[in-house]
Scaffold this motif. Structure first.
Motif, short mmCIF file in Angstrom:
data_model
loop_
_atom_site.label_atom_id
_atom_site.label_comp_id
_atom_site.label_asym_id
_atom_site.label_seq_id
_atom_site.Cartn_x
_atom_site.Cartn_y
_atom_site.Cartn_z
N VAL A 110 -5.07 -29.26 12.19
CA VAL A 110 -6.15 -30.04 11.58
C VAL A 110 -5.75 -30.48 10.17
CG1 VAL A 110 -8.52 -29.97 10.72
CG2 VAL A 110 -7.98 -28.98 12.95
N SER A 111 -5.14 -29.56 9.42
CA SER A 111 -4.67 -29.88 8.06
C SER A 111 -3.62 -30.99 8.10
CB SER A 111 -4.08 -28.64 7.40
OG SER A 111 -5.04 -27.61 7.28
N SER A 112 -2.75 -30.93 9.10
CA SER A 112 -1.69 -31.95 9.24
C SER A 112 -2.27 -33.31 9.56
CB SER A 112 -0.70 -31.53 10.32
OG SER A 112 -0.03 -30.34 9.97
N VAL A 113 -3.32 -33.35 10.40
CA VAL A 113 -3.99 -34.61 10.73
C VAL A 113 -4.63 -35.20 9.48
CG1 VAL A 113 -5.90 -35.66 12.01
CG2 VAL A 113 -4.39 -34.04 13.16
N VAL A 114 -5.27 -34.36 8.68
CA VAL A 114 -5.89 -34.82 7.42
C VAL A 114 -4.81 -35.38 6.48
CG1 VAL A 114 -7.12 -34.09 5.34
CG2 VAL A 114 -7.84 -33.24 7.58
N ILE A 115 -3.67 -34.70 6.41
CA ILE A 115 -2.56 -35.16 5.56
C ILE A 115 -2.07 -36.53 6.03
CG2 ILE A 115 -0.12 -34.75 4.99
CD1 ILE A 115 -0.79 -31.75 4.93
N VAL A 116 -1.92 -36.69 7.35
CA VAL A 116 -1.44 -37.97 7.90
C VAL A 116 -2.43 -39.10 7.59
CG1 VAL A 116 -1.01 -39.23 10.05
CG2 VAL A 116 -0.03 -36.95 9.72
N ILE A 117 -3.73 -38.82 7.73
CA ILE A 117 -4.74 -39.86 7.55
C ILE A 117 -4.95 -40.21 6.08
CG2 ILE A 117 -7.20 -40.39 7.79
CD1 ILE A 117 -7.15 -38.76 10.40
#
Length: 304
Positions: A228-235
């Motif tokens: 989830v943290s990685s998705v937030v970073i990507v977005i």
């Protein structure tokens, strides 16, 4: 040009360089997060592309609406502008990301990055034909150094790391053309509407079109705090902020300069791998890093 005008011009150029380098660096951060999601989380590249575009675009347009209190849909009142936004969303925002992932599918990330980084050459050739004027020797030197530097960092000088089939070459060249288009096409609407609206609507349009290829609700992958943290970073860090910064930069500096400075993307990814994954630099990677830094020095010391 007066002294005051010269100082202002130098300030704007430095600002443009900082924005372009910052955008490329953040894309490198996004690449590390995306690689984790694909390899460790089992996420789909198609799902990540459509979700990052729709969410990042929505955030940027919402911020613009609150900040300016102006109707964000006013850009579509002019048919010519509306058409330009749609073309940018499809041929720029969506194409530059989707074709890159498809190239990876048929080869690997190293090959895809090298092929996409042919975009400065394509931009230079276009401007030669369009403006009928050759770039300066400094710009040619910067392009060559950036290309060699990118090659050294990604492949460590090993030509075997490049995997080029017919499909890889096809999608890789399309990816480079898309990256060049993403830099050149929106300059008119950027000057008229600003980077917030151009980047925001470009993402939304690209995301909507991508939805026909992959349903954003069709999700597969391991849900965890790290993913989830990685998705937030990507977005946020890898899409919302860098695309806005890059759009701002091409309003100030030359398209060729902004594109060349994209070499900081593989450089930042390599540095992050060094810091967080403990992967050590080879001699050629250090040489490649120096070459990329030299491109910035060369471009920043030349006149506009």
């Amino acid at each position: 040009m007066t002294k005051e005008e010269n100082l202002k011009d130098n300030y704007l150029r430095k600002k443009g360089f900082i924005f372009a380098i910052s955008a490329s660096t953040l894309w490198g951060v996004s690449g590390i997060a995306a690689q984790f999601l694909f390899q460790e989380g089992g996420f789909s590249p198609e799902w990540l592309v459509v979700v990052r575009l729709l969410i990042a675009g929505s955030f940027l347009l919402a911020i613009t609406q609150v900040k300016t209190k102006k109707n964000i849909f006013r850009v579509f009142k002019n048919k010519h502008d509306a058409f330009s936004f749609i073309i940018f969303g499809f041929g720029g925002m969506l194409a530059v990301q989707y074709t890159y992932f498809v190239t990876i599918k048929y080869s690997n990330a190293a090959t895809a990055t090298i092929l996409q980084y042919l975009s400065p050459v394509i931009i230079t050739l276009y401007l030669i034909l369009h403006l009928k004027k050759w770039p300066s020797i400094y710009e040619f030197l910067a392009i060559i150094l950036a290309l060699i530097g990118t090659f050294f960092i990604i492949t460590k000088g090993d030509i075997k790391a490049i995997n080029i089939s017919k499909m890889t070459l096809f999608w890789g060249i399309i990816s480079a053309v898309a990256a060049a288009f993403n830099t050149l096409q929106p300059r008119r609407i950027l000057a008229k509407w600003g980077s917030n609206l151009v980047a925001g609507w470009g993402m939304i349009i690209g995301g909507i079109l991508m939805s026909f290829i992959h349903n954003p609700f069709d999700f597969s992958g391991k849900v965890s705090l790290m993913s989830v943290s990685s998705v937030v970073i990507v977005i946020i860090i890898g899409t919302l902020i860098p695309f806005w910064l890059y759009m701002e930069s091409i309003k100030i500096i030359k398209p060729t300069e902004a594109s060349i400075l994209g070499a900081f993307e593989p450089l930042s990814a390599a540095i992050l791998s060094l810091v967080f994954l403990g992967i050590h630099f080879s001699i050629l990677e250090w040489v490649g890093s120096i070459f990329i830094i030299l491109t910035t020095i060369i471009l920043s010391t030349t006149k506009k």
